[in-house]
Motif scaffolding. Sequence first.
Motif, PDB file in Angstrom:
ATOM      1  N   GLU A   1       0.829  -1.207   0.000  1.00 48.74           N
ATOM      2  CA  GLU A   1       0.000   0.000   0.000  1.00 48.74           C
ATOM      3  C   GLU A   1       0.861   1.253   0.000  1.00 48.74           C
ATOM      4  OE1 GLU A   1      -3.793  -1.840   2.504  1.00 48.74           O
ATOM      5  OE2 GLU A   1      -2.169  -0.788   3.541  1.00 48.74           O
ATOM      6  N   TRP A   2       1.903   1.249   0.815  1.00 50.42           N
ATOM      7  CA  TRP A   2       2.794   2.407   0.884  1.00 50.42           C
ATOM      8  C   TRP A   2       3.545   2.591  -0.424  1.00 50.42           C
ATOM      9  CZ3 TRP A   2       8.060   3.206   0.482  1.00 50.42           C
ATOM     10  CH2 TRP A   2       8.518   4.452   0.910  1.00 50.42           C
ATOM     11  N   LEU A   3       4.037   1.487  -0.987  1.00 47.94           N
ATOM     12  CA  LEU A   3       4.848   1.547  -2.206  1.00 47.94           C
ATOM     13  C   LEU A   3       4.039   2.094  -3.375  1.00 47.94           C
ATOM     14  CD1 LEU A   3       7.807   0.636  -2.759  1.00 47.94           C
ATOM     15  CD2 LEU A   3       6.858  -1.461  -3.739  1.00 47.94           C
ATOM     16  N   GLU A   4       2.816   1.642  -3.505  1.00 42.38           N
ATOM     17  CA  GLU A   4       1.960   2.078  -4.613  1.00 42.38           C
ATOM     18  C   GLU A   4       1.733   3.591  -4.585  1.00 42.38           C
ATOM     19  OE1 GLU A   4       0.602   0.447  -7.123  1.00 42.38           O
ATOM     20  OE2 GLU A   4       0.554  -1.688  -6.624  1.00 42.38           O
ATOM     21  N   LYS A   5       1.686   4.173  -3.392  1.00 45.62           N
ATOM     22  CA  LYS A   5       1.399   5.602  -3.256  1.00 45.62           C
ATOM     23  C   LYS A   5       2.651   6.478  -3.296  1.00 45.62           C
ATOM     24  CE  LYS A   5      -2.760   4.897  -0.447  1.00 45.62           C
ATOM     25  NZ  LYS A   5      -3.394   5.126   0.882  1.00 45.62           N
ATOM     26  N   ARG A   6       3.803   5.916  -2.958  1.00 44.45           N
ATOM     27  CA  ARG A   6       4.992   6.753  -2.760  1.00 44.45           C
ATOM     28  C   ARG A   6       6.069   6.614  -3.837  1.00 44.45           C
ATOM     29  NH1 ARG A   6       1.895   8.566   0.147  1.00 44.45           N
ATOM     30  NH2 ARG A   6       2.026   9.119   2.360  1.00 44.45           N
ATOM     31  N   VAL A   7       6.005   5.565  -4.649  1.00 45.47           N
ATOM     32  CA  VAL A   7       7.098   5.297  -5.588  1.00 45.47           C
ATOM     33  C   VAL A   7       6.578   5.236  -7.022  1.00 45.47           C
ATOM     34  CG1 VAL A   7       8.946   3.688  -6.207  1.00 45.47           C
ATOM     35  CG2 VAL A   7       8.352   4.027  -3.806  1.00 45.47           C
ATOM     36  N   GLU A   8       7.303   5.879  -7.928  1.00 41.97           N
ATOM     37  CA  GLU A   8       6.948   5.838  -9.341  1.00 41.97           C
ATOM     38  C   GLU A   8       7.438   4.523  -9.947  1.00 41.97           C
ATOM     39  OE1 GLU A   8       5.185   7.912 -11.117  1.00 41.97           O
ATOM     40  OE2 GLU A   8       4.885   9.334  -9.454  1.00 41.97           O
ATOM     41  N   LEU A   9       6.598   3.918 -10.787  1.00 39.59           N
ATOM     42  CA  LEU A   9       6.934   2.633 -11.402  1.00 39.59           C
ATOM     43  C   LEU A   9       8.241   2.711 -12.180  1.00 39.59           C
ATOM     44  CD1 LEU A   9       6.387  -0.262 -12.264  1.00 39.59           C
ATOM     45  CD2 LEU A   9       4.843   0.615 -14.041  1.00 39.59           C
ATOM     46  N   ALA A  10       8.420   3.753 -12.967  1.00 43.49           N
ATOM     47  CA  ALA A  10       9.627   3.873 -13.790  1.00 43.49           C
ATOM     48  C   ALA A  10      10.892   3.937 -12.926  1.00 43.49           C
ATOM     49  CB  ALA A  10       9.527   5.114 -14.674  1.00 43.49           C
ATOM     50  N   ASP A  11      10.809   4.650 -11.802  1.00 42.92           N
ATOM     51  CA  ASP A  11      11.966   4.759 -10.904  1.00 42.92           C
ATOM     52  C   ASP A  11      12.310   3.405 -10.304  1.00 42.92           C
ATOM     53  OD1 ASP A  11      12.066   7.469 -11.409  1.00 42.92           O
ATOM     54  OD2 ASP A  11      10.911   8.009  -9.621  1.00 42.92           O
ATOM     55  N   LEU A  12      11.296   2.643  -9.954  1.00 43.07           N
ATOM     56  CA  LEU A  12      11.517   1.333  -9.356  1.00 43.07           C
ATOM     57  C   LEU A  12      12.088   0.358 -10.381  1.00 43.07           C
ATOM     58  CD1 LEU A  12      11.093   0.194  -6.518  1.00 43.07           C
ATOM     59  CD2 LEU A  12       8.860  -0.655  -7.246  1.00 43.07           C
ATOM     60  N   GLN A  13      11.571   0.396 -11.586  1.00 39.58           N
ATOM     61  CA  GLN A  13      12.071  -0.478 -12.648  1.00 39.58           C
ATOM     62  C   GLN A  13      13.517  -0.155 -12.991  1.00 39.58           C
ATOM     63  OE1 GLN A  13       9.029   0.386 -15.572  1.00 39.58           O
ATOM     64  NE2 GLN A  13       7.975  -1.563 -15.209  1.00 39.58           N
ATOM     65  N   ALA A  14      13.866   1.118 -12.940  1.00 40.60           N
ATOM     66  CA  ALA A  14      15.227   1.531 -13.289  1.00 40.60           C
ATOM     67  C   ALA A  14      16.261   0.990 -12.315  1.00 40.60           C
ATOM     68  CB  ALA A  14      15.306   3.059 -13.339  1.00 40.60           C
ATOM     69  N   LEU A  15      15.850   0.671 -11.093  1.00 42.77           N
ATOM     70  CA  LEU A  15      16.795   0.165 -10.091  1.00 42.77           C
ATOM     71  C   LEU A  15      17.391  -1.175 -10.491  1.00 42.77           C
ATOM     72  CD1 LEU A  15      15.111   0.977  -6.646  1.00 42.77           C
ATOM     73  CD2 LEU A  15      17.133   2.035  -7.659  1.00 42.77           C
ATOM     74  N   ALA A  16      16.662  -1.934 -11.309  1.00 43.15           N
ATOM     75  CA  ALA A  16      17.139  -3.265 -11.706  1.00 43.15           C
ATOM     76  C   ALA A  16      18.457  -3.187 -12.480  1.00 43.15           C
ATOM     77  CB  ALA A  16      16.076  -3.963 -12.542  1.00 43.15           C
ATOM     78  N   ASP A  17      18.748  -2.034 -13.092  1.00 39.83           N
ATOM     79  CA  ASP A  17      19.967  -1.877 -13.889  1.00 39.83           C
ATOM     80  C   ASP A  17      21.069  -1.137 -13.140  1.00 39.83           C
ATOM     81  OD1 ASP A  17      18.724  -3.078 -16.134  1.00 39.83           O
ATOM     82  OD2 ASP A  17      17.751  -1.182 -16.632  1.00 39.83           O
ATOM     83  N   LYS A  18      20.832  -0.845 -11.868  1.00 35.09           N
ATOM     84  CA  LYS A  18      21.808  -0.101 -11.079  1.00 35.09           C
ATOM     85  C   LYS A  18      22.817  -1.027 -10.404  1.00 35.09           C
ATOM     86  CE  LYS A  18      19.741   3.991 -11.575  1.00 35.09           C
ATOM     87  NZ  LYS A  18      20.370   5.144 -12.257  1.00 35.09           N
ATOM     88  N   GLU A  19      23.935  -0.450  -9.987  1.00 37.85           N
ATOM     89  CA  GLU A  19      24.922  -1.190  -9.205  1.00 37.85           C
ATOM     90  C   GLU A  19      24.366  -1.452  -7.804  1.00 37.85           C
ATOM     91  OE1 GLU A  19      27.792  -2.367 -10.236  1.00 37.85           O
ATOM     92  OE2 GLU A  19      27.673  -1.474 -12.246  1.00 37.85           O
ATOM     93  N   ASP A  20      24.909  -2.475  -7.152  1.00 35.46           N
ATOM     94  CA  ASP A  20      24.400  -2.865  -5.833  1.00 35.46           C
ATOM     95  C   ASP A  20      24.412  -1.706  -4.845  1.00 35.46           C
ATOM     96  OD1 ASP A  20      23.944  -5.375  -6.748  1.00 35.46           O
ATOM     97  OD2 ASP A  20      25.600  -6.335  -5.673  1.00 35.46           O
ATOM     98  N   HIS A  21      25.496  -0.930  -4.822  1.00 33.21           N
ATOM     99  CA  HIS A  21      25.584   0.155  -3.846  1.00 33.21           C
ATOM    100  C   HIS A  21      24.560   1.248  -4.137  1.00 33.21           C
ATOM    101  CE1 HIS A  21      28.050   1.910  -7.092  1.00 33.21           C
ATOM    102  NE2 HIS A  21      27.767   3.088  -6.547  1.00 33.21           N
ATOM    103  N   GLU A  22      24.223   1.422  -5.424  1.00 34.35           N
ATOM    104  CA  GLU A  22      23.216   2.419  -5.779  1.00 34.35           C
ATOM    105  C   GLU A  22      21.828   1.975  -5.342  1.00 34.35           C
ATOM    106  OE1 GLU A  22      24.489   4.609  -9.796  1.00 34.35           O
ATOM    107  OE2 GLU A  22      24.522   2.427 -10.018  1.00 34.35           O
ATOM    108  N   VAL A  23      21.554   0.690  -5.544  1.00 35.46           N
ATOM    109  CA  VAL A  23      20.262   0.134  -5.117  1.00 35.46           C
ATOM    110  C   VAL A  23      20.135   0.241  -3.605  1.00 35.46           C
ATOM    111  CG1 VAL A  23      18.794  -1.914  -5.021  1.00 35.46           C
ATOM    112  CG2 VAL A  23      20.160  -1.451  -7.069  1.00 35.46           C
ATOM    113  N   LYS A  24      21.214  -0.095  -2.898  1.00 33.90           N
ATOM    114  CA  LYS A  24      21.205  -0.041  -1.441  1.00 33.90           C
ATOM    115  C   LYS A  24      20.925   1.374  -0.956  1.00 33.90           C
ATOM    116  CE  LYS A  24      24.041  -1.042   2.623  1.00 33.90           C
ATOM    117  NZ  LYS A  24      25.365  -1.549   3.113  1.00 33.90           N
ATOM    118  N   SER A  25      21.512   2.363  -1.598  1.00 32.82           N
ATOM    119  CA  SER A  25      21.309   3.751  -1.205  1.00 32.82           C
ATOM    120  C   SER A  25      19.855   4.179  -1.398  1.00 32.82           C
ATOM    121  CB  SER A  25      22.222   4.661  -2.031  1.00 32.82           C
ATOM    122  OG  SER A  25      21.997   6.022  -1.721  1.00 32.82           O
TER     123      SER A  25
END
Length: 254
Positions: free
Chosen positions: A207-231
Motif C-alpha cells: 500500500e505504501w509503495l503504490e502511493k509513494r514510488v513511481e513505477l519507472a523509478d523502481l524499474q530503473a533500479l534493476a539496472d543499477k549497481e548494488d551500492h546504488e540500489v542499497k542507497s
Amino acid sequence: MSGVKEAWMALESHWRITPSPARITGDKSYGFMRWTLAPFFRMILRVKIRGIGNVPRSGPTILAANHLSHVDPLVVILASRRKTHYLAKDGHFRNFALASFMRATGQIETNRETGGAEALSSAAVVLHAKRALGIFPEGTRSKREEPPYLLPGKTGIARLAASYPDVPVVPIGLKGTREFMKPSKHKLPRLWRRVEISYGKPVTWWEWLEKRVELADLQALADKEDHEVKSVLSGMYREFTDEFMERIRGQGAP
C-alpha cells in the motif's frame, strides 16, 4: 500483480530477510496463560483500549508501539488478544525464573552485540510462521523526562515490512505506562494508574509503495549497481519509518 509489485519483486535479492534457525517456544504454556491469566489482568487493570478492530485476528502481523516502560510488551500482549512474540535481549535469559517465563511466552532471545541483521532474521521467524510480532520502532525505551517522549524510529520496521510486503503493520499508541511503572523508580506496578492503548489502521508495504514510488523509478533500479540500489532502498526505508512514527504519534503516543 501490478507493475509496482513486479518491479519490487525483481529486487528481491536486495531486500529479502532470511529467517534465522531460532525456534518459537511455549505454544502450550502461552496459550494457557492467554486464556486464563490475560482476562483476569484485563479485568483488574485500568486499561482503556481503542481500535482493537484494527488488529487482524490471525495471520502474520506487526504490532508496532512507542516504548515508555518495561511493562509495554505486557500491555500490548494483554490488550491485543493475539499471541504476540517479542525479541528479548539475552540478559533476560540469564536468570532462571525470568528465562523460564520468556520461553513460556514464546519470546525470542537476541544478542544486541551481533548487530541488527541478526535481530531482523530472528523477527522474520515470527512472520514466517504467520504469527504476530511485537516491536518498538524506536529501538529502545525512551528515557526523555519530558514530552515529547517519542524518539525517531529505526528503519528495522521498514525492512521487515518490505521483506513481508503483504503483512499489515499496526501503529499503536501507548499512554500512561511510564506512570504505571517507571523504570528505576517503581519496583511494583501502580495498579490504580490508567493505561491507554490505541490501535490505528494497519498499512502494508504494498500500500505504501503504490502511493509513494513511481513505477519507472523502481524499474530503473534493476539496472543499477548494488551500492546504488542499497542507497535508494535506504532512503525508502527512512521515509516509510518516519511516516509510520507519525502514525504512532497520531494514535496518542506522548
